[in-house]
Design a protein around this motif. Structure first.
Motif, mmCIF file in Angstrom:
data_model
loop_
_atom_site.group_PDB
_atom_site.id
_atom_site.type_symbol
_atom_site.label_atom_id
_atom_site.label_comp_id
_atom_site.label_asym_id
_atom_site.label_seq_id
_atom_site.Cartn_x
_atom_site.Cartn_y
_atom_site.Cartn_z
ATOM 1 N N GLY A 41 41.036 38.152 46.082
ATOM 2 C CA GLY A 41 41.873 37.809 44.934
ATOM 3 C C GLY A 41 41.087 37.069 43.863
ATOM 4 N N ILE A 42 40.264 36.101 44.301
ATOM 5 C CA ILE A 42 39.439 35.358 43.337
ATOM 6 C C ILE A 42 38.429 36.294 42.660
ATOM 7 C CG2 ILE A 42 37.751 33.509 43.092
ATOM 8 C CD1 ILE A 42 39.136 32.049 45.377
ATOM 9 N N LYS A 43 37.814 37.170 43.445
ATOM 10 C CA LYS A 43 36.846 38.111 42.882
ATOM 11 C C LYS A 43 37.501 39.024 41.833
ATOM 12 C CE LYS A 43 34.195 40.369 45.754
ATOM 13 N NZ LYS A 43 32.832 40.217 45.227
ATOM 14 N N SER A 44 38.669 39.545 42.150
ATOM 15 C CA SER A 44 39.359 40.436 41.209
ATOM 16 C C SER A 44 39.772 39.680 39.949
ATOM 17 C CB SER A 44 40.595 41.051 41.879
ATOM 18 O OG SER A 44 40.227 41.780 43.027
ATOM 19 N N PHE A 45 40.224 38.446 40.119
ATOM 20 C CA PHE A 45 40.631 37.653 38.957
ATOM 21 C C PHE A 45 39.441 37.348 38.055
ATOM 22 C CE2 PHE A 45 41.653 33.453 37.027
ATOM 23 C CZ PHE A 45 42.731 33.872 36.242
#
Length: 789
Positions: A734-738
């Motif tokens: 999730g952090i990577k995609s954000f």
């Protein structure tokens, strides 16, 4: 070419057609090899202009000086000492047109087209000139393949050394400038002159060094954080509750490590192991794993922005890859089946889809079999390795490394054969297919033993009294009471260091030895001794540049595949198991600082000048890097959850430990809780004092209602491990995609610059055309006025 080559007719036809295209050819024999004849190609101004217009080459339209008010950066090149490096001039460019030649800034016809641009134009002509009457009987690559010519390369611009200092006398040529300000080891802390690299070697090689420099710079924060995590483990090593309990366990008797010729031992004997394990398995492990997953995303996203800036500065934004010629092997295989090329409109050989699919399936199935063979082959050594001794573990890793490097040679040949089996249509398709196979083979070969140690070692060993055995003979190896993480660290550290040393030695040592041998063979040619009147008179023979370059080593047959492959595999080592080895980014950083100068020295001094080529990105390697980033999140989640003791310690601290008492350490008694009891009296004739021994597991005691069954703590730990894997992966992904969503692929300032330049270029084109028409009118008016009377 060789004078004794029998393919004279093709060579004569090819050279005649080259002259018809406007090139000038000159032949000269070699001074170092009597059987070699050089064909030197010269390109007149009119021919350069014609093909520059056909190839849509962008040339400088108008330049303006840029003065920076910032203080001088000591890491940048000294512009005052490098008058030939014109990076302070910002030039607007436009596609070259002979009809609008007056618009372009042509101060000197000899330097208007750079040497790399000239070489690219010549290569364009060589690739499209026929040597036989036929639809596709053309191209110098085919003539190199059938032995008509021995080699085709652009010569270097001269020597790379000078007797005079560059600061006082300036650079003799761009090669000398690159050596002094880039390839020398003393320049290790300086920024790379990417514009000059691109001007000399072409955009494709320039992008490689730009990516390598960007990767090396991004390793600095990763290396610092990894070093801090390691120092944290070092500073807390003596105060760790788990290490203290192991070192003080003088009365805890452990079960034998083997069934024959092994005795019981004390838990305190593994005190050193426990302290070393704490260096890598401490409270900062989870944080560092999350940090490196985010770092990999930031690295790739910001590289896209950096690539966009380079493609803009190097006039590659609107460049489209030219239609490539067919590979000779593809043409020979499918010459009977033709179809019309939708781009060129000409008939060409065609590979049916069914044939392509069948060959691809054969190649993929062969890769799977070989990959699994590598994985299972690594087990054999692990079974016989005695994990509890440092010396034996290190020896095992070194032998494993030698096996890995030996197998890499075999897998390179297998990848070559499988790629040729697919019959790729063009050279770029062949290179991408070969690069992917080489990466998969070497990745599995390099990491199979590491994956085994991380996820399989000790997981299926069984328990005392009921060990699992291979073929009912060999007992499976189990982890040390302090955990398997120390073996994983040792495996990664030794392989990473040895591989980097070996690669650097082979990259520099082999060309140096080969070129030294070539110079030794032509030493008598350079200095001939003649006897005159009983005295020896030494005469020095100055070799021409093309003869000197002929005795240098050619660039790798696979182009930049080997260079990218080495760095991408290192990127995998740096990210995939970084939770177990936080010093990996630091080792990679130190290696890359050397690697940049080593590659620079190799390109400038030891290799023939490669043919300049254009490219807008790093090709298939970007997709491979993204795949490694995804795999790194998964593997680090499993390493923390399964390989390390982070989850068992966490469960004990908040479920079974004495945390209710705030004055007591939450992990007090953890080591005793993680060890089970085995009754050796059931099968051995031992005294009552030494009847019971301990082993690492969560099982019931021998005197419980269900002996040796899994305890409730085991199921709690297992549930916590599975929950951690799910939460960690979803959180990090999730952090990577954000972050990927927040970072645009192209900087806003670059978008504004592109729109601004397009507007200014249209205005300048209009003003230049208007100024040209006014000059023509004045000129014609004076002529008519002069003729009227």
């Amino acid at each position: 070419y060789k004078k004794s080559s029998p393919l004279v007719e093709k060579r004569v036809t090819f050279e005649r057609n080259l002259r018809a295209e406007g090139l000038m050819l000159e032949k000269e024999p070699s001074l170092t090899n009597t059987d070699i004849m050089f064909v030197k190609i010269h390109v007149p101004w009119d021919t350069l202009c014609k093909y520059a217009e056909q190839m849509n080459i962008r040339m400088p339209f108008r330049c303006r000086q840029i003065k920076s008010w910032l203080p001088r950066n000591p890491m940048k090149l000294d512009k005052e000492a490098l008058p030939d490096l014109e990076e302070t001039d910002y030039c607007y460019t436009a596609p070259f047109s002979r009809a609008r030649m007056h618009h372009f800034t042509i101060n000197n016809r000899h330097t208007f087209f750079s040497n790399s641009t000239r070489s690219r134009i010549v290569h364009h002509v060589l690739q499209r000139t026929k040597y036989e009457d036929g639809k596709s009987k053309m191209g110098v690559n085919r003539l190199l393949g059938n032995g008509t010519y021995e080699a085709a390369f652009p010569p270097h611009e001269g020597g790379y050394k000078s007797r005079h200092p560059i600061k006082t006398h300036g650079a003799q040529n761009h090669r000398h400038l690159l050596y002094e300000r880039w390839a020398r080891w003393g320049m290790w802390y300086k920024y790379q002159p990417l514009d000059l690299i691109r001007r000399y070697f072409g955009e494709k090689i320039g992008l490689y060094f730009a990516w390598l420099g960007w990767y090396t710079g991004m390793l600095i924060p990763a290396a610092l954080v990894g070093l801090l995590v390691f120092l944290y483990g070092f500073l807390t090593m003596d105060t760790s509750q788990v290490s203290k309990e192991i070192c003080e366990a003088n009365t805890t008797i452990m079960c034998p490590m083997c069934e024959e010729n092994c005795n019981t031992w004390k838990l305190s004997d593994s005190c050193v192991y426990a302290k070393v394990t704490h260096l890598f398995d401490n409270g900062g492990t989870v944080f560092f794993a999350i940090f490196m997953a985010i770092w990999a995303t930031v690295f790739l996203e910001f590289w896209k922005r950096r690539r966009a800036e380079l493609t803009y500065d190097w006039d590659l934004i609107d460049w489209e890859e030219e239609e490539e010629n067919l590979r000779p092997q593809f043409e020979a295989k499918y010459s009977r089946v033709e179809r019309v090329n939708p781009i060129s409109g000409k008939p060409e050989p065609f590979q049916p889809f069914t044939d392509k699919l069948s060959r691809l399936m054969v190649s993929v199935s062969a890769m799977k079999k070989i990959g699994f063979g590598i994985l299972f082959a690594s087990f054999d050594w692990e079974f016989v390795k005695k994990n509890w001794q440092f010396a034996t573990s290190g020896t095992g890793v070194c032998i494993n490394f030698m096996i890995i490097m030996s197998l890499n040679v075999v897998y390179e040949k297998v990848a070559y054969l499988l790629t040729n089996l697919e019959h790729p249509r063009t050279e770029s398709e062949w290179e991408n297919s070969f690069a992917l196979k080489m990466f998969l083979f070497q990745f599995v070969n390099l990491n199979s033993s590491t994956f085994y140690i991380a996820f399989f070692l000790g997981r299926f060993a069984g328990r005392p009294g009921k060990y699992n055995k291979l073929f009912n003979r060999w007992r499976l190896e189990e982890c040390h009471p302090s955990g398997c993480l120390i073996d994983l660290c040792l495996q990664m550290g030794v392989i990473m260091v040895l591989k980097q040393i070996w690669n650097n030695f082979m990259e520099l040592g082999y060309p140096l030895l080969q070129n030294w041998w070539s110079r030794r063979k032509i030493k008598q040619t350079e200095r001939e001794e003649r006897t005159r009147g009983g005295q020896n008179v030494e005469i020095k023979v100055q070799l021409p540049q093309w003869d000197i370059d002929w005795n240098l080593q050619p660039m790798n047959a696979h182009g930049l595949v080997d260079e990218y492959l080495e760095m991408v595999l290192q990127f995998g080592f740096t990210t995939i198991f970084v939770a177990a080895f936080p010093l990996a980014p630091l080792l990679a950083l130190l290696n890359n600082i050397i690697e940049i100068r080593l590659d620079a020295y190799k390109f400038v001094t030891q290799w023939r000048r490669p043919m300049p080529a254009r490219a807008t990105d790093i090709g298939i390697w970007y997709g491979i890097l993204e795949g490694i980033g995804v795999l790194a999140v998964i593997t680090n989640a499993f390493v923390i959850a399964i390989t390390s003791d982070y989850i068992p310690r966490f469960v004990y601290a908040f479920r079974y430990g004495p945390c209710a008492d705030q004055n007591a350490a939450c992990l007090r008694g953890y080591m005793n809780s993680s060890l089970s009891v085995f009754d050796m009296g059931e099968r051995l004739n031992v005294s009552e004092e030494s009847r019971y021994c301990r082993y690492r597991d969560y099982r019931a005691s021998p005197w419980s209602p269900v002996p040796y069954d899994f305890t409730l703590q085991f199921w709690h730990v297992l549930a916590a491990r599975l929950a951690f894997i799910i939460v960690f992966e979803h959180l990090v992904f999730g952090i990577k995609s954000f972050i990927a969503y927040l970072i645009p692929d192209m900087p806003k300032s670059l978008c504004d610059r592109m729109r601004r330049e397009k507007y200014l270029m249209q205005e300048m084109m209009y003003e230049a055309e208007l100024e040209h028409l006014q000059k023509e009118r004045k000129k014609n008016g004076r002529r008519y006025h002069h003729e009227w009377p």
